[in-house]
Structure formats: C-alpha cells, structure tokens
Design a protein around this motif. Structure first.
Motif, mmCIF file in Angstrom:
data_model
loop_
_atom_site.group_PDB
_atom_site.id
_atom_site.type_symbol
_atom_site.label_atom_id
_atom_site.label_comp_id
_atom_site.label_asym_id
_atom_site.label_seq_id
_atom_site.Cartn_x
_atom_site.Cartn_y
_atom_site.Cartn_z
ATOM 1 N N PRO A 10 9.967 21.475 5.377
ATOM 2 C CA PRO A 10 10.565 20.573 6.364
ATOM 3 C C PRO A 10 10.581 19.141 5.844
ATOM 4 O O PRO A 10 9.776 18.772 4.985
ATOM 5 C CB PRO A 10 9.622 20.707 7.567
ATOM 6 N N PRO A 11 11.481 18.310 6.336
ATOM 7 C CA PRO A 11 11.499 16.906 5.901
ATOM 8 C C PRO A 11 10.240 16.181 6.327
ATOM 9 O O PRO A 11 9.642 16.487 7.361
ATOM 10 C CB PRO A 11 12.734 16.342 6.620
ATOM 11 N N THR A 12 9.815 15.240 5.504
ATOM 12 C CA THR A 12 8.624 14.458 5.820
ATOM 13 C C THR A 12 9.040 13.226 6.617
ATOM 14 O O THR A 12 9.450 12.208 6.061
ATOM 15 C CB THR A 12 7.884 14.033 4.538
ATOM 16 N N ILE A 13 8.935 13.342 7.923
ATOM 17 C CA ILE A 13 9.288 12.244 8.823
ATOM 18 C C ILE A 13 8.059 11.423 9.171
ATOM 19 O O ILE A 13 8.105 10.190 9.232
ATOM 20 C CB ILE A 13 9.932 12.794 10.108
ATOM 21 N N PHE A 14 6.932 12.121 9.381
ATOM 22 C CA PHE A 14 5.699 11.470 9.805
ATOM 23 C C PHE A 14 4.660 11.499 8.694
ATOM 24 O O PHE A 14 4.599 12.434 7.900
ATOM 25 C CB PHE A 14 5.138 12.166 11.050
ATOM 26 N N SER A 15 3.837 10.470 8.657
ATOM 27 C CA SER A 15 2.757 10.367 7.682
ATOM 28 C C SER A 15 1.502 11.032 8.242
ATOM 29 O O SER A 15 1.003 10.631 9.296
ATOM 30 C CB SER A 15 2.464 8.899 7.370
ATOM 31 N N THR A 16 0.996 12.029 7.538
ATOM 32 C CA THR A 16 -0.226 12.698 7.976
ATOM 33 C C THR A 16 -1.393 11.719 8.029
ATOM 34 O O THR A 16 -2.198 11.731 8.975
ATOM 35 C CB THR A 16 -0.567 13.864 7.032
ATOM 36 N N THR A 17 -1.491 10.846 7.045
ATOM 37 C CA THR A 17 -2.575 9.872 6.991
ATOM 38 C C THR A 17 -2.517 8.920 8.184
ATOM 39 O O THR A 17 -3.535 8.646 8.837
ATOM 40 C CB THR A 17 -2.513 9.070 5.685
ATOM 41 N N ARG A 18 -1.333 8.406 8.477
ATOM 42 C CA ARG A 18 -1.188 7.482 9.606
ATOM 43 C C ARG A 18 -1.406 8.205 10.931
ATOM 44 O O ARG A 18 -1.947 7.636 11.883
ATOM 45 C CB ARG A 18 0.203 6.836 9.579
ATOM 46 N N SER A 160 15.569 -1.530 11.643
ATOM 47 C CA SER A 160 14.677 -0.647 10.906
ATOM 48 C C SER A 160 14.172 0.456 11.826
ATOM 49 O O SER A 160 14.156 0.303 13.052
ATOM 50 C CB SER A 160 13.482 -1.440 10.353
ATOM 51 N N ALA A 161 13.754 1.545 11.222
ATOM 52 C CA ALA A 161 13.179 2.657 11.996
ATOM 53 C C ALA A 161 11.765 2.272 12.423
ATOM 54 O O ALA A 161 10.853 2.220 11.599
ATOM 55 C CB ALA A 161 13.160 3.922 11.156
ATOM 56 N N ARG A 162 11.587 1.974 13.704
ATOM 57 C CA ARG A 162 10.280 1.555 14.210
ATOM 58 C C ARG A 162 9.743 2.520 15.270
ATOM 59 O O ARG A 162 8.547 2.535 15.529
ATOM 60 C CB ARG A 162 10.360 0.142 14.789
ATOM 61 N N LEU A 163 10.610 3.295 15.884
ATOM 62 C CA LEU A 163 10.190 4.267 16.880
ATOM 63 C C LEU A 163 10.562 5.677 16.410
ATOM 64 O O LEU A 163 11.514 5.862 15.658
ATOM 65 C CB LEU A 163 10.830 3.986 18.240
ATOM 66 N N HIS A 164 9.813 6.641 16.873
ATOM 67 C CA HIS A 164 9.969 8.002 16.397
ATOM 68 C C HIS A 164 11.247 8.679 16.884
ATOM 69 O O HIS A 164 11.682 8.452 18.012
ATOM 70 C CB HIS A 164 8.790 8.864 16.884
ATOM 71 N N PRO A 165 11.817 9.560 16.053
ATOM 72 C CA PRO A 165 12.826 10.485 16.576
ATOM 73 C C PRO A 165 12.138 11.424 17.561
ATOM 74 O O PRO A 165 10.943 11.711 17.419
ATOM 75 C CB PRO A 165 13.305 11.233 15.327
ATOM 76 N N GLN A 166 12.843 11.898 18.565
ATOM 77 C CA GLN A 166 12.200 12.659 19.635
ATOM 78 C C GLN A 166 12.979 13.933 19.962
ATOM 79 O O GLN A 166 14.190 14.004 19.789
ATOM 80 C CB GLN A 166 12.079 11.779 20.888
#
Length: 262
Positions: A10-18, A160-166
């Motif tokens: 799957p595409p990496t949209i979110f950072s696991t670390t963050r 800029s992308a500041r809020l998550h896709p939902q």
C-alpha cells in the motif's frame, strides 16, 4: 472461501514513527487540566450502545486504541475478559495479531491513520472467533472543514498537505466487503464543537491524537502563515466570535462469518 485479494504494497501516506509519537503524547497531554477527550468518549459510548442493541455479550474482547480505558472497564464490569492494546505500546494493526479467538474487537479512533486499511480490517476479522463481532470507529471524511479552509488561507498561493485524507461511509462499506466481513454495516454521525481560538482547536486535536502524522512533512507556516491562519479563523468566526468545527465519525461493524475464513 478464498482470501480477499489485497495489495501487499500500500502507499505510504502516514508515518509510523509520527503515529506512535502522537499516540504516546496523548497520555502526557491528558494529564493537563480539562483535556479534550470528546471524540473518543463519543465513540466508546456509541460502541457500548451498539453492543447492547444487538445483545452481543462477549466473553473475550480486544480493545484497540481506547486510551481512556473506559470501554475495557465497562466490559470487565460485565464479566468480559479484556485485552487492551495501542500503537503507543507497539501494537501494529497492519500486521497479523498475535492473539485471536476474540468474541468482540473494538478499534477506537485508530484506523484513520493506517496505510493499509484493507489489510488492517482483514487482521481484525482473522482475530475474531467464528461469529465474533467487530466495531471500528474513526474520524472520517467531512471532518474539520473549517480548519481545512483556514490552512488553505494560511498557505496562501502555495498549499501544502497538512490534514489527513479521510475515508467516507461508502468507501468504508466497500472495504468491509473486500476484507471478508459478514453482515457489514457502515454509517456515520456528526459531532460539532465551537472554538474561540485557533490555539484551542489545535490543542484539542493534539490532546486526542488527531494531529498530523503524514509521512510527507509540510513546511512550517512561519510567522506570516500563522498570521494568515489567525485572520482566517477570525473571518470564519464572524460576529459570534466562535468557529463551529465538525467531526464526522465513521463506524464500521460486522462479524467473522465462519471457520473457513479463519
């Protein structure tokens, strides 16, 4: 029955670390006076109402993501054996669950920041006992429209992308079917909260683990951008002095259909 065909990359949209850092930060911020917790409290209350409505009386349950602990406490009071896990403690919903055979699994305000949502739903289904029930609630599409407008104004001509896709309800229903859940149901409801300041809105999001955990870091707003954000907030507030913000809560529910899917 064959397993649903789900992409292994799957595409990496979110950072696991963050994501983990945000979940851990909740526990610190919740120690402050009057911390916001209305989103998770609403989800927990709704999950308990749904369980009572369908008269599902689980003997063994898994609760994912409820950092208030209220859902687990209530289930234990009803005689349920409960296991609690969270990303803050290293639990990865995108990997096979180490334990299984649960009569009930609840995912609370957690699945909205996984990269492989279809895979996570399959892992939940596999961890259920045959006929077991699962409910997943998270902040979905339609949420934070005022903040999105404010951030667009703050970025001016360089958004800029500041809020998550939902995820919306329709997509959620399709994902449940794709993941092989029986009796799939997807619905949503709206929470509205009013704010007198942009700072309070941001604090509420951070306290509930709803801040930005995107893998792609947006540039800092800077002083000029922050000033534009504050002006945009004031414009949204108008004469009332308050900005009414919306949280759209998507809830997915279903069951493990049979041993053949396990």
């Amino acid at each position: 029955m064959q397993e649903p065909n789900v992409s292994s990359a799957p595409p990496t949209i979110f950072s696991t670390t963050r994501r983990i850092a945000a979940r851990r930060r909740i526990h610190y911020l919740q120690q402050r006076p009057n911390p916001a917790r209305f989103v998770v409290e609403d989800m927990v209350g709704d999950i308990l109402e749904r369980l009572a409505f369908v008269r599902h009386d689980p003997k063994r349950a898994l609760v994912v993501g409820d950092w208030t602990g209220e859902l687990a406490r209530t289930l234990r009071q009803q005689g349920t054996e409960v296991c609690q896990v969270d990303a803050a403690d290293g639990f990865d919903e995108e990997q096979p669950f180490a334990l299984g055979g649960f009569d009930f699994i609840a995912s609370v305000s957690s699945l909205d920041t996984v990269n492989d949502l279809p895979g996570a739903l399959i892992h939940i289904r596999k961890a259920l006992a045959p006929g077991g029930m699962a409910i997943a609630s998270f902040v979905g599409a339609g949420s934070l429209p005022a903040l999105r407008r404010i951030m667009l104004a703050a970025d001016d001509d360089r958004p800029s992308a500041r809020l998550h896709p939902q995820v919306d309800v329709r997509a959620g229903a399709q994902l449940l079917q794709r993941a092989g859940w029986a009796d799939p149901v997807a619905d949503s409801r709206t929470l509205t909260v009013s704010y007198r300041s942009l700072d309070q809105m941001a604090a509420d999001l951070r306290a509930q683990g709803l801040g930005n955990v995107l893998a792609s870091l947006a540039p800092a707003l800077g002083k000029a951008g922050l000033e534009r954000a504050r002006l945009a907030f004031a414009a949204e507030a108008g004469e009332s002095g308050r900005v009414v913000e919306t949280f759209e809560i998507v809830t997915l529910s279903g069951r493990h259909p049979s041993k053949s899917l396990g």
